[in-house]
Motif scaffolding. Structure first.
Motif, mmCIF file in Angstrom:
data_model
loop_
_atom_site.group_PDB
_atom_site.id
_atom_site.type_symbol
_atom_site.label_atom_id
_atom_site.label_comp_id
_atom_site.label_asym_id
_atom_site.label_seq_id
_atom_site.Cartn_x
_atom_site.Cartn_y
_atom_site.Cartn_z
ATOM 1 N N LYS A 1 59.066 25.765 -1.386
ATOM 2 C CA LYS A 1 58.746 24.537 -2.188
ATOM 3 C C LYS A 1 57.953 23.762 -1.616
ATOM 4 O O LYS A 1 57.363 23.422 -1.592
ATOM 5 C CB LYS A 1 59.504 24.630 -3.147
ATOM 6 C CG LYS A 1 59.158 23.964 -4.786
ATOM 7 C CD LYS A 1 60.569 24.267 -5.781
ATOM 8 C CE LYS A 1 61.958 23.496 -5.320
ATOM 9 N NZ LYS A 1 62.698 23.523 -6.151
ATOM 10 N N GLY A 2 58.854 23.412 -0.719
ATOM 11 C CA GLY A 2 58.792 21.349 0.321
ATOM 12 C C GLY A 2 57.626 22.550 1.179
ATOM 13 O O GLY A 2 56.926 21.207 1.122
ATOM 14 N N VAL A 3 57.488 23.149 1.771
ATOM 15 C CA VAL A 3 56.870 23.670 2.746
ATOM 16 C C VAL A 3 55.831 23.398 1.678
ATOM 17 O O VAL A 3 54.720 22.826 2.840
ATOM 18 C CB VAL A 3 57.083 24.934 3.654
ATOM 19 C CG1 VAL A 3 55.976 25.234 4.443
ATOM 20 C CG2 VAL A 3 58.215 24.231 4.263
ATOM 21 N N LYS B 1 62.492 15.759 3.247
ATOM 22 C CA LYS B 1 62.772 16.291 4.533
ATOM 23 C C LYS B 1 61.694 16.137 5.065
ATOM 24 O O LYS B 1 60.855 16.072 4.971
ATOM 25 C CB LYS B 1 63.550 17.780 4.393
ATOM 26 C CG LYS B 1 64.022 18.600 5.237
ATOM 27 C CD LYS B 1 63.891 20.005 4.743
ATOM 28 C CE LYS B 1 64.248 21.384 6.391
ATOM 29 N NZ LYS B 1 64.755 22.749 5.805
ATOM 30 N N PHE B 2 62.533 15.714 6.519
ATOM 31 C CA PHE B 2 61.514 15.299 7.736
ATOM 32 C C PHE B 2 60.363 16.016 8.109
ATOM 33 O O PHE B 2 59.230 16.066 8.187
ATOM 34 C CB PHE B 2 62.515 14.836 9.437
ATOM 35 C CG PHE B 2 61.340 14.169 10.104
ATOM 36 C CD1 PHE B 2 61.392 13.066 9.779
ATOM 37 C CD2 PHE B 2 61.147 14.778 11.476
ATOM 38 C CE1 PHE B 2 60.264 12.399 10.966
ATOM 39 C CE2 PHE B 2 60.863 13.773 12.630
ATOM 40 C CZ PHE B 2 60.088 13.069 12.367
ATOM 41 N N SER B 3 60.692 17.390 8.525
ATOM 42 C CA SER B 3 60.134 18.839 8.862
ATOM 43 C C SER B 3 59.079 18.668 7.675
ATOM 44 O O SER B 3 57.903 18.734 8.419
ATOM 45 C CB SER B 3 60.791 19.884 9.167
ATOM 46 O OG SER B 3 61.347 20.260 8.305
ATOM 47 N N ILE C 1 53.784 24.371 11.734
ATOM 48 C CA ILE C 1 55.343 25.041 10.434
ATOM 49 C C ILE C 1 55.398 24.740 12.202
ATOM 50 O O ILE C 1 56.679 23.817 12.170
ATOM 51 C CB ILE C 1 55.325 25.877 10.232
ATOM 52 C CG1 ILE C 1 54.484 25.674 8.975
ATOM 53 C CG2 ILE C 1 55.741 25.823 10.160
ATOM 54 C CD1 ILE C 1 54.018 27.214 7.763
ATOM 55 N N LEU C 2 54.979 24.790 12.972
ATOM 56 C CA LEU C 2 55.889 25.079 14.623
ATOM 57 C C LEU C 2 56.178 23.329 15.079
ATOM 58 O O LEU C 2 57.400 22.716 15.849
ATOM 59 C CB LEU C 2 55.156 25.770 15.672
ATOM 60 C CG LEU C 2 55.955 26.333 17.022
ATOM 61 C CD1 LEU C 2 56.655 27.210 16.577
ATOM 62 C CD2 LEU C 2 54.929 26.965 17.991
#
Lengths: 175, 158
Positions: free
Chosen positions: A72-74, A104-106, A147-148
């Motif tokens: 969900k966050g992504v 979240k950092f990512s 994403i990577l």
């Protein structure tokens, strides 16, 4: 002095004018153009950020985009970044408020990546300039790429380094 | 796009004002404070962009990143893309112009990708928010990634 680098850049402009008047004029034209762009886009972004900061509770942001937010966050990070307007430097203050709200950092990095490369109005523009095949190929390579890079970068930073970044972001936005 | 952004901002501001004047005032104060905090870096970026774009020569770029320039051309395109910062609505016509001038699509893929993801001139702003290490690493990874983009575009499109 906070404006030291700015004065140095002004000085460089002066030198360019002395060396080559024509190039100096061109540089001035482009700068005026970017300044207009900045003045068009930046004020609403900061006002929206101020409102977000006041009205959206930290718990809500944590739930949707925090450590435990998963897919969900992504997805949200991608959508918000892609819907954005304006140059990349507009994304950094947004990132700072996200940090303050416990995102979240990512996910913040995904948001930055989306802001820089998957903006919807720009994609349409890219298709008309460079062709559908070019734009779609780039998009399909870039989505996993964003994403990577986000995951790789997160793994390179220690918990302590992240805490420092989050703490300084909080200071930047507050007073 | 700007109209949408401004409409959304005014709507949100209006709703906020109706609900709570004090909070709205505080939000605007925060907005100003956050803006003023980053203003010196923003001004530097804007001056640098003007400087770099004026000095860089389009015709020369087309030649160096031509269709037969191979990976060296890709490397060069990625470097130029990393240094320059062009607003998107200028970047794509510029890219199309470079292709007409003889630039290869693979090289343009690297150029466009670096242009969007890597920002050397915006680094002072990025460092202020993310610190040196994260900023350098993000730009480095994004730079390396432009070669993957170029490779895939080379396969699929060119």
């Amino acid at each position: 002095m906070r404006y030291r680098a700015f004065l140095a850049a002004l000085l460089a402009f002066g030198v360019l004018f002395l060396v080559n008047r024509e190039l100096g004029m061109e540089a001035l034209d482009i700068t005026t153009f970017s300044l207009k762009e900045m003045l068009m886009v930046i004020p609403p972004i900061f006002v929206l950020l101020g409102l977000l900061d006041m009205w959206v509770p930290r718990e809500t942001m944590v739930r949707y985009m925090g450590e435990e937010s998963g897919f969900k966050g992504v997805l949200l990070a991608f959508l918000i970044g892609s819907a954005a307007a304006g140059p990349l430097y507009g994304a950094f203050p947004v990132a700072a408020v996200f940090m303050k709200k416990g995102v979240k950092f990512s996910n913040i990095l995904i948001f930055i990546g989306a802001w820089s490369t998957t903006k919807i109005p720009l994609l349409i523009f890219e298709m008309t300039s460079l062709g559908l095949q070019f734009a779609l190929t780039r998009l399909l390579v870039n989505i996993p790429g964003i994403i990577l890079i986000a995951m790789l970068l997160s793994s390179f930073l220690s918990k302590k380094e992240l805490d420092t970044i989050y703490a300084s972001a909080e200071q930047l936005n507050m007073g | 796009m700007n109209i949408a952004l401004y409409s959304a901002t005014f709507l949100a501001l209006g709703a906020s004002f109706l609900k709570d004047r004090g909070k709205t005032k505080k939000a605007l104060k925060k907005a100003w404070k956050a803006f003023e905090n980053i203003l010196p870096e923003l001004l530097v970026v804007i001056l640098l962009v003007g400087f770099v774009l004026a000095v860089v020569d389009h015709a020369m770029i087309s030649r160096v990143i031509g269709e037969s320039s191979g990976w060296l051309g890709v490397l060069f395109a990625a470097i130029i893309g990393s240094i320059t910062l062009i607003p998107g609505f200028v970047a794509f016509p510029t890219a199309a112009m470079l292709v007409q001038g003889g630039a290869g699509l693979m090289q343009i893929g690297a150029f466009v990708s670096a242009l969007m993801m890597v920002g050397i001139v915006t680094m002072p702003v990025e460092i202020k928010y993310f610190g040196k290490k994260a900023t350098v690493l993000r730009n480095l990874f994004a730079f390396l990634f432009t070669f993957i983009v170029a490779m895939v575009i080379g396969w699929v499109v060119a």
